[in-house]
Scaffold this motif. Sequence first.
Motif, PDB file in Angstrom:
ATOM      1  N   ASN A 602      45.402   4.887 -35.118  1.00  0.00           N
ATOM      2  CA  ASN A 602      45.018   3.589 -35.688  1.00  0.00           C
ATOM      3  C   ASN A 602      44.327   2.727 -34.638  1.00  0.00           C
ATOM      4  O   ASN A 602      44.745   2.672 -33.492  1.00  0.00           O
ATOM      5  CB  ASN A 602      46.261   2.833 -36.179  1.00  0.00           C
ATOM      6  CG  ASN A 602      46.769   3.386 -37.480  1.00  0.00           C
ATOM      7  OD1 ASN A 602      46.010   4.016 -38.210  1.00  0.00           O
ATOM      8  ND2 ASN A 602      48.037   3.169 -37.777  1.00  0.00           N
ATOM      9  N   LEU A 610      46.791  -4.939 -40.721  1.00  0.00           N
ATOM     10  CA  LEU A 610      47.491  -4.335 -41.855  1.00  0.00           C
ATOM     11  C   LEU A 610      48.958  -4.772 -41.885  1.00  0.00           C
ATOM     12  O   LEU A 610      49.525  -4.984 -42.958  1.00  0.00           O
ATOM     13  CB  LEU A 610      47.413  -2.807 -41.760  1.00  0.00           C
ATOM     14  CG  LEU A 610      46.049  -2.201 -42.099  1.00  0.00           C
ATOM     15  CD1 LEU A 610      46.061  -0.708 -41.827  1.00  0.00           C
ATOM     16  CD2 LEU A 610      45.675  -2.481 -43.545  1.00  0.00           C
ATOM     17  N   GLN A 614      50.665  -6.719 -44.867  1.00  0.00           N
ATOM     18  CA  GLN A 614      51.855  -6.274 -45.583  1.00  0.00           C
ATOM     19  C   GLN A 614      52.864  -7.410 -45.736  1.00  0.00           C
ATOM     20  O   GLN A 614      53.450  -7.614 -46.796  1.00  0.00           O
ATOM     21  CB  GLN A 614      52.507  -5.113 -44.825  1.00  0.00           C
ATOM     22  CG  GLN A 614      53.684  -4.495 -45.560  1.00  0.00           C
ATOM     23  CD  GLN A 614      54.237  -3.281 -44.820  1.00  0.00           C
ATOM     24  OE1 GLN A 614      53.794  -2.968 -43.734  1.00  0.00           O
ATOM     25  NE2 GLN A 614      55.182  -2.618 -45.418  1.00  0.00           N
ATOM     26  N   GLU A 637      40.552  -6.750 -46.129  1.00  0.00           N
ATOM     27  CA  GLU A 637      40.936  -5.480 -45.525  1.00  0.00           C
ATOM     28  C   GLU A 637      39.835  -4.430 -45.689  1.00  0.00           C
ATOM     29  O   GLU A 637      39.540  -3.662 -44.773  1.00  0.00           O
ATOM     30  CB  GLU A 637      42.229  -4.968 -46.152  1.00  0.00           C
ATOM     31  CG  GLU A 637      42.693  -3.658 -45.529  1.00  0.00           C
ATOM     32  CD  GLU A 637      44.000  -3.183 -46.151  1.00  0.00           C
ATOM     33  OE1 GLU A 637      44.744  -4.008 -46.681  1.00  0.00           O
ATOM     34  OE2 GLU A 637      44.232  -1.985 -46.074  1.00  0.00           O
ATOM     35  N   ASP A 670      43.735   6.390 -43.837  1.00  0.00           N
ATOM     36  CA  ASP A 670      44.305   5.127 -43.343  1.00  0.00           C
ATOM     37  C   ASP A 670      45.343   4.557 -44.290  1.00  0.00           C
ATOM     38  O   ASP A 670      46.268   3.856 -43.867  1.00  0.00           O
ATOM     39  CB  ASP A 670      43.199   4.094 -43.111  1.00  0.00           C
ATOM     40  CG  ASP A 670      42.341   4.426 -41.894  1.00  0.00           C
ATOM     41  OD1 ASP A 670      41.221   3.902 -41.803  1.00  0.00           O
ATOM     42  OD2 ASP A 670      42.800   5.217 -41.041  1.00  0.00           O
ATOM     43  N   ASN A 671      45.211   4.811 -45.583  1.00  0.00           N
ATOM     44  CA  ASN A 671      46.115   4.204 -46.556  1.00  0.00           C
ATOM     45  C   ASN A 671      47.202   5.155 -47.051  1.00  0.00           C
ATOM     46  O   ASN A 671      47.919   4.830 -47.998  1.00  0.00           O
ATOM     47  CB  ASN A 671      45.312   3.670 -47.755  1.00  0.00           C
ATOM     48  CG  ASN A 671      44.553   2.414 -47.401  1.00  0.00           C
ATOM     49  OD1 ASN A 671      45.097   1.321 -47.455  1.00  0.00           O
ATOM     50  ND2 ASN A 671      43.295   2.574 -46.997  1.00  0.00           N
ATOM     51  N   SER A 674      51.889   4.666 -46.023  1.00  0.00           N
ATOM     52  CA  SER A 674      52.970   3.841 -46.548  1.00  0.00           C
ATOM     53  C   SER A 674      52.805   3.685 -48.052  1.00  0.00           C
ATOM     54  O   SER A 674      51.730   3.918 -48.610  1.00  0.00           O
ATOM     55  CB  SER A 674      52.952   2.456 -45.893  1.00  0.00           C
ATOM     56  OG  SER A 674      51.790   1.748 -46.281  1.00  0.00           O
ATOM     57  N   GLY A 677      50.223   1.178 -48.831  1.00  0.00           N
ATOM     58  CA  GLY A 677      48.884   1.742 -48.711  1.00  0.00           C
ATOM     59  C   GLY A 677      48.460   2.469 -49.963  1.00  0.00           C
ATOM     60  O   GLY A 677      47.313   2.353 -50.418  1.00  0.00           O
ATOM     61  N   TYR A 678      49.402   3.242 -50.554  1.00  0.00           N
ATOM     62  CA  TYR A 678      49.086   3.956 -51.790  1.00  0.00           C
ATOM     63  C   TYR A 678      48.795   2.984 -52.930  1.00  0.00           C
ATOM     64  O   TYR A 678      47.936   3.226 -53.775  1.00  0.00           O
ATOM     65  CB  TYR A 678      50.256   4.882 -52.171  1.00  0.00           C
ATOM     66  CG  TYR A 678      50.243   6.189 -51.438  1.00  0.00           C
ATOM     67  CD1 TYR A 678      49.247   7.144 -51.666  1.00  0.00           C
ATOM     68  CD2 TYR A 678      51.234   6.496 -50.495  1.00  0.00           C
ATOM     69  CE1 TYR A 678      49.231   8.335 -51.000  1.00  0.00           C
ATOM     70  CE2 TYR A 678      51.220   7.692 -49.813  1.00  0.00           C
ATOM     71  CZ  TYR A 678      50.215   8.624 -50.071  1.00  0.00           C
ATOM     72  OH  TYR A 678      50.203   9.805 -49.400  1.00  0.00           O
ATOM     73  N   LYS A 680      47.474   0.069 -52.726  1.00  0.00           N
ATOM     74  CA  LYS A 680      46.166  -0.576 -52.552  1.00  0.00           C
ATOM     75  C   LYS A 680      45.007   0.415 -52.534  1.00  0.00           C
ATOM     76  O   LYS A 680      43.845   0.018 -52.634  1.00  0.00           O
ATOM     77  CB  LYS A 680      46.176  -1.373 -51.242  1.00  0.00           C
ATOM     78  CG  LYS A 680      47.156  -2.537 -51.241  1.00  0.00           C
ATOM     79  CD  LYS A 680      47.067  -3.355 -49.966  1.00  0.00           C
ATOM     80  CE  LYS A 680      47.560  -2.572 -48.778  1.00  0.00           C
ATOM     81  NZ  LYS A 680      47.569  -3.358 -47.542  1.00  0.00           N
ATOM     82  N   MET A 681      45.301   1.691 -52.409  1.00  0.00           N
ATOM     83  CA  MET A 681      44.239   2.682 -52.241  1.00  0.00           C
ATOM     84  C   MET A 681      43.207   2.671 -53.370  1.00  0.00           C
ATOM     85  O   MET A 681      41.996   2.738 -53.109  1.00  0.00           O
ATOM     86  CB  MET A 681      44.839   4.089 -52.080  1.00  0.00           C
ATOM     87  CG  MET A 681      43.823   5.118 -51.585  1.00  0.00           C
ATOM     88  SD  MET A 681      44.486   6.795 -51.525  1.00  0.00           S
ATOM     89  CE  MET A 681      45.694   6.658 -50.230  1.00  0.00           C
TER      90      MET A 681
END
Length: 772
Positions: A602, A610, A614, A637, A670-671, A674, A677-678, A680-681
Amino acid sequence: MIFKDIDLFDIYKESKQTLLDKNIIFIDLSNISQSGHKLNIDNRLIECIRLSSDLIISLDEWINIINKLQISFDNENWIEISNKNFIFNNDKLEINLNEKYQIKFIKLNIKDENYINKIKIEILNRKFPGLMVASRSDGFGARFMPILNAMYLSSKLGYKFGIVWPKSSYDQTSLKKLDNNELAGLYGGNEEFIFDKEFLNLYSYLGKISPANIHAENHDIQDYLKRPHQENFGYHISYDISKLKGLDKYYLKEYPKLWKSIKFAKPVNDIIDNVSQKVQKYFPNKFIAIHIRAGDGVYDYIRSGLDAFYRKMMPNEIAMALIDENLKINNDIVLFGDDFTQLRELKKFYKNKIYLIEDFIDDTIIDIKRVIFDIVFMSKAKEIYSGGSSFAKTASYIGLGKIPEYYFTHFSIDEMIIIVKKYFNYNLNLHQYQKSYSLLFLHNLCLMQHVSRDELISILNQGINYDRNNCAFLVHMFNHYIYLKKYDEANNTLGLLFDLKDFDWMYKYIIRYKDSIYKVFVNNIIGYSQEKYLNISYMASKISIDTKLTRSRILKYLSNYLLGLNIDDKAKNLLNHYINITNKLNVSVNEINSQIETNIKNNENLKSILQNEQIALKNQIDTNKSNEVLIQKLKLEIDILNKQTTSTNLTAQSRIKNQLSYKLGQAIIDNSKSLLGYIKMPFILSYIKETHQKEQKIYQEKIKNNPSLKLPPLETYPDYKEAIKCKNHLSYKLGEALINADKSKFKLGYLWLWFKCKQLTKEHKNCKINDK
């Protein structure tokens, strides 16, 4: 080898030996006359073949010298024993067979015939069917009960009893003080301090058998005589054998004799003699013992247990009722317990009409000595009142040959409710956790008696005032609100639960155990997962994943949670699209997370953003901020991601990395780290695609108006060869796979996308390994 030499006998001397081909020792055991134990009368079950020689001093040498070891029952079909079973111990080679084979014949093939007459052979068999071992590693009482049980069962079934008494970190780490309360803590000591050396030589298997905390036994006693045993050596014995079928109803009457047959070390014998003298001096007519168990169930994190460990701990109010009852009939009373401050408060309240065990203890009696003194002194009582504590049980077993007088059978449930309500407000300076425990105990009694939910909630609210970190109060309250159909209150109560420090422990307990009191909570969570109840849906998702429910159910609860987030209709459509894709792939979010490998580090700035993102999103969910904030945050983002993956097109590498496939793949990686992340993907991937298409449209219009702005072919860049390697990056390949899936007919490519991503990740990982 687990067994001691005194546990075994050698049948080799009775065998017939023949030398074959100069280097094979043939051993015939078919005519052994000596009888074995009751499960091995004909001695066909061999425990161990043991070899020794002054000329061979290591395992490697033995492996080199022994060409082959074979066993047979009929002298026709032979089994070769792998040298992986060879153990070099005390200058001898052990081949442990653990009575797994019926054996009449053995062939020992020696590579060098010069060693034939220089190897001593022993074929060792057990004198008894196996060991019955007491091997718990927790408190003194919990350790001693299985010792007594193992002694009893082994004497009835022809086994040998053994003990494993490990040193425990409890002696140093257990809770001994909380605020101003002095607590007993846990002490296990070590076996050399407690038991006589001769006793340990006969019965200790410490270092050979691992500790094991076995649950209550519930089978036929004759099952112990069946093969195979629980372990190679025999059985670990539980601290509770009362439910064994076929057990003598009065088996505990033999336990005082068993206790007296144990050979203790001198310090323990001195304590036993000291106790006998003091009891005879102060209580010639005996006394009543009341054991008030508090400990971890009141003071440590397990106090969040929903059942209040009913029947194990004793609430202070119950103890006071027992005291009053026995004072009325002029019984001498001695209090025992692990909350020394509580005991002193009770003595003060009763104006020294009762005794504490510490009244009879010298200053030198501390730690494990104090534990032994207490349990031996308690065993001298004419009656022992307690909960289901192993400490009090052991004292009652060795002194009275019976179970203690349990308070929960001495009093009915209705009587206990009256007692707790009566004594709760008496003026004793007790720790707030004692008060909290009493209220949780009272709540559970009232729950059994179907008291109104409003009264139950009132008791819980009172309990929370004494212990705001106790998860049990909130879980019970959640259940009551569900019962009353107050779903908003239930959802809000659950939100408070997540922030408590012992929530993780309680959650693991819920997942691990399936007691009815926990089932109610889980069923309510699963049954009332809806979009509008965010906390309930989140917990339903978590439970469904961790208990491995069907994937369709996991996705159902996940969708309730995701769609319950405070976002607009457009965002909901995107989330629905994401959920539908996931449903087609038939895989849960946590499984996806475990499959996709991370191949780049990262960027620290991005990571920081990020993390802040969060936190901001969580605050937004909690406080129901406007939809616009979420969209703006996501765009911010995405802009950051674009800046990271896009450069100024001055090199071939930068142009390839600015291709849609590379940017999409990079965003996937990148997503995928977590759950957030999923979630927002889909937004991010959609935005990247939309932005890329706009950029391409603008670019095409520019070169249409001014052809000189057209970028040169990639082959003309000086870093072209290096740039081509970018197409082998995992980012590029994942993005390319996603684009191909989207282009496929009827979008059917999404059905195979997960498998394709898994394959690409695996290939990428293998390439990295090969490159090393």
